[in-house]
Design a protein around this motif. Sequence first.
Motif, PDB file in Angstrom:
ATOM      1  N   ILE A   1     -10.825  -1.778  -5.118  1.00 44.20           N
ATOM      2  CA  ILE A   1      -9.929  -0.614  -5.145  1.00 44.20           C
ATOM      3  C   ILE A   1      -9.716  -0.141  -6.579  1.00 44.20           C
ATOM      4  N   SER A   2      -9.488  -1.074  -7.491  1.00 44.11           N
ATOM      5  CA  SER A   2      -9.240  -0.713  -8.896  1.00 44.11           C
ATOM      6  C   SER A   2     -10.459  -0.056  -9.527  1.00 44.11           C
ATOM      7  N   MET A   3     -11.640  -0.615  -9.285  1.00 40.16           N
ATOM      8  CA  MET A   3     -12.848  -0.043  -9.877  1.00 40.16           C
ATOM      9  C   MET A   3     -13.187   1.316  -9.257  1.00 40.16           C
ATOM     10  N   LYS A   4     -12.951   1.471  -7.961  1.00 42.80           N
ATOM     11  CA  LYS A   4     -13.195   2.761  -7.314  1.00 42.80           C
ATOM     12  C   LYS A   4     -12.313   3.833  -7.932  1.00 42.80           C
ATOM     13  N   ARG A   5     -11.041   3.505  -8.129  1.00 41.56           N
ATOM     14  CA  ARG A   5     -10.112   4.465  -8.725  1.00 41.56           C
ATOM     15  C   ARG A   5     -10.508   4.783 -10.173  1.00 41.56           C
ATOM     16  N   GLN A   6     -10.937   3.754 -10.917  1.00 37.89           N
ATOM     17  CA  GLN A   6     -11.333   3.965 -12.314  1.00 37.89           C
ATOM     18  C   GLN A   6     -12.592   4.824 -12.397  1.00 37.89           C
TER      19      GLN A   6
ATOM     20  N   LYS B   1      -0.293 -31.275 -13.300  1.00 36.56           N
ATOM     21  CA  LYS B   1      -0.292 -31.380 -11.840  1.00 36.56           C
ATOM     22  C   LYS B   1       0.714 -30.429 -11.189  1.00 36.56           C
ATOM     23  N   ALA B   2       1.794 -30.121 -11.895  1.00 36.56           N
ATOM     24  CA  ALA B   2       2.826 -29.249 -11.327  1.00 36.56           C
ATOM     25  C   ALA B   2       2.289 -27.843 -11.055  1.00 36.56           C
ATOM     26  N   LEU B   3       1.230 -27.435 -11.759  1.00 37.70           N
ATOM     27  CA  LEU B   3       0.667 -26.104 -11.576  1.00 37.70           C
ATOM     28  C   LEU B   3      -0.419 -26.066 -10.496  1.00 37.70           C
ATOM     29  N   ASN B   4      -0.690 -27.210  -9.891  1.00 34.33           N
ATOM     30  CA  ASN B   4      -1.678 -27.281  -8.817  1.00 34.33           C
ATOM     31  C   ASN B   4      -0.973 -27.057  -7.477  1.00 34.33           C
ATOM     32  N   VAL B   5      -0.659 -25.793  -7.220  1.00 32.31           N
ATOM     33  CA  VAL B   5       0.062 -25.425  -6.000  1.00 32.31           C
ATOM     34  C   VAL B   5      -0.948 -25.334  -4.853  1.00 32.31           C
ATOM     35  N   PRO B   6      -0.694 -26.031  -3.738  1.00 31.32           N
ATOM     36  CA  PRO B   6      -1.650 -25.955  -2.626  1.00 31.32           C
ATOM     37  C   PRO B   6      -1.592 -24.594  -1.929  1.00 31.32           C
ATOM     38  N   VAL B   7      -2.741 -23.927  -1.881  1.00 34.28           N
ATOM     39  CA  VAL B   7      -2.856 -22.628  -1.215  1.00 34.28           C
ATOM     40  C   VAL B   7      -4.170 -22.590  -0.452  1.00 34.28           C
ATOM     41  N   PHE B   8      -4.281 -21.654   0.460  1.00 34.41           N
ATOM     42  CA  PHE B   8      -5.530 -21.434   1.175  1.00 34.41           C
ATOM     43  C   PHE B   8      -6.357 -20.479   0.318  1.00 34.41           C
ATOM     44  N   TRP B   9      -7.279 -21.025  -0.473  1.00 28.52           N
ATOM     45  CA  TRP B   9      -7.968 -20.257  -1.497  1.00 28.52           C
ATOM     46  C   TRP B   9      -8.847 -19.127  -0.968  1.00 28.52           C
ATOM     47  N   PRO B  10      -9.446 -19.188   0.238  1.00 28.74           N
ATOM     48  CA  PRO B  10     -10.266 -18.047   0.659  1.00 28.74           C
ATOM     49  C   PRO B  10      -9.485 -16.728   0.743  1.00 28.74           C
ATOM     50  N   ILE B  11      -8.207 -16.805   1.078  1.00 27.91           N
ATOM     51  CA  ILE B  11      -7.387 -15.592   1.119  1.00 27.91           C
ATOM     52  C   ILE B  11      -7.243 -15.013  -0.289  1.00 27.91           C
ATOM     53  N   LEU B  12      -7.034 -15.877  -1.287  1.00 25.86           N
ATOM     54  CA  LEU B  12      -6.911 -15.398  -2.663  1.00 25.86           C
ATOM     55  C   LEU B  12      -8.207 -14.741  -3.131  1.00 25.86           C
ATOM     56  N   VAL B  13      -9.346 -15.343  -2.790  1.00 29.60           N
ATOM     57  CA  VAL B  13     -10.633 -14.772  -3.184  1.00 29.60           C
ATOM     58  C   VAL B  13     -10.825 -13.410  -2.526  1.00 29.60           C
ATOM     59  N   LEU B  14     -10.546 -13.320  -1.242  1.00 31.23           N
ATOM     60  CA  LEU B  14     -10.681 -12.061  -0.515  1.00 31.23           C
ATOM     61  C   LEU B  14      -9.752 -11.002  -1.105  1.00 31.23           C
ATOM     62  N   TYR B  15      -8.511 -11.367  -1.354  1.00 29.60           N
ATOM     63  CA  TYR B  15      -7.555 -10.418  -1.909  1.00 29.60           C
ATOM     64  C   TYR B  15      -7.980  -9.963  -3.302  1.00 29.60           C
ATOM     65  N   PHE B  16      -8.515 -10.880  -4.114  1.00 29.51           N
ATOM     66  CA  PHE B  16      -8.976 -10.507  -5.454  1.00 29.51           C
ATOM     67  C   PHE B  16     -10.110  -9.494  -5.367  1.00 29.51           C
ATOM     68  N   PHE B  17     -11.088  -9.724  -4.483  1.00 27.90           N
ATOM     69  CA  PHE B  17     -12.217  -8.796  -4.383  1.00 27.90           C
ATOM     70  C   PHE B  17     -11.787  -7.438  -3.829  1.00 27.90           C
TER      71      PHE B  17
END
Length: 197
Positions: free
Chosen positions: A160-165, A139-155
């Motif tokens: 960017i990484s794939m374009k550069r590669q 449970k200690a690793l279940n940090v509450p975050v606004f997950w849509p921002i993480l998904v957007l940032y990941f994509f």
Amino acid sequence: MNSTQPGDSYVAPSFFTRLIEALGRRYQKFLDDVTPYATVRWIVCIVSLVLYGIRTYMLQGWYIVTYALGIYLLNLLIAFLQPKVDPAIMEMENEGDSDVLPTKQSDEYKGFVRRLPEFKFWLWTQRAIIVAFLCTFFKALNVPVFWPILVLYFFVLFGISMKRQIQHMIKYKYVPFSVGKPKHKGKEDTGKVITPR
């Protein structure tokens, strides 16, 4: 006469040490046994990733763990797609090396050597998925975050990484996959066994 000195005595390894060594040998044997079955390994890896996804979806949490897993897998993928010796660095150093990719028509083709081999890519991916799966039990690793921002940032990071590669692959003219490349065959097998007399 047998003379024993204080420094010559043999100390048997403890039970814990023998257990760890035995488990290490079994683990290494398992890895040696699954090495030739790349398709099966990757199917198991994808199934475990889907199971992890189902678990996090059902629990509605552990988004930071999932994000960290995604970033780690992206780094592994980029390392898998890169050559062992970066042609950009070799171009800057202007030295000849046997592991570099050919840049001119007259250069000898040496084959594509990955920075991260396929087996290690699979092994580290599978380990990361297992660790992330185990993290969902704490449970200690279940940090509450606004997950849509993480998904957007990941994509965005993935794009960017794939374009550069891909630009790197186009600039230095290498393809990290063997799909579509000609495969050379040896002589046909006649089925006859020749034994010396």
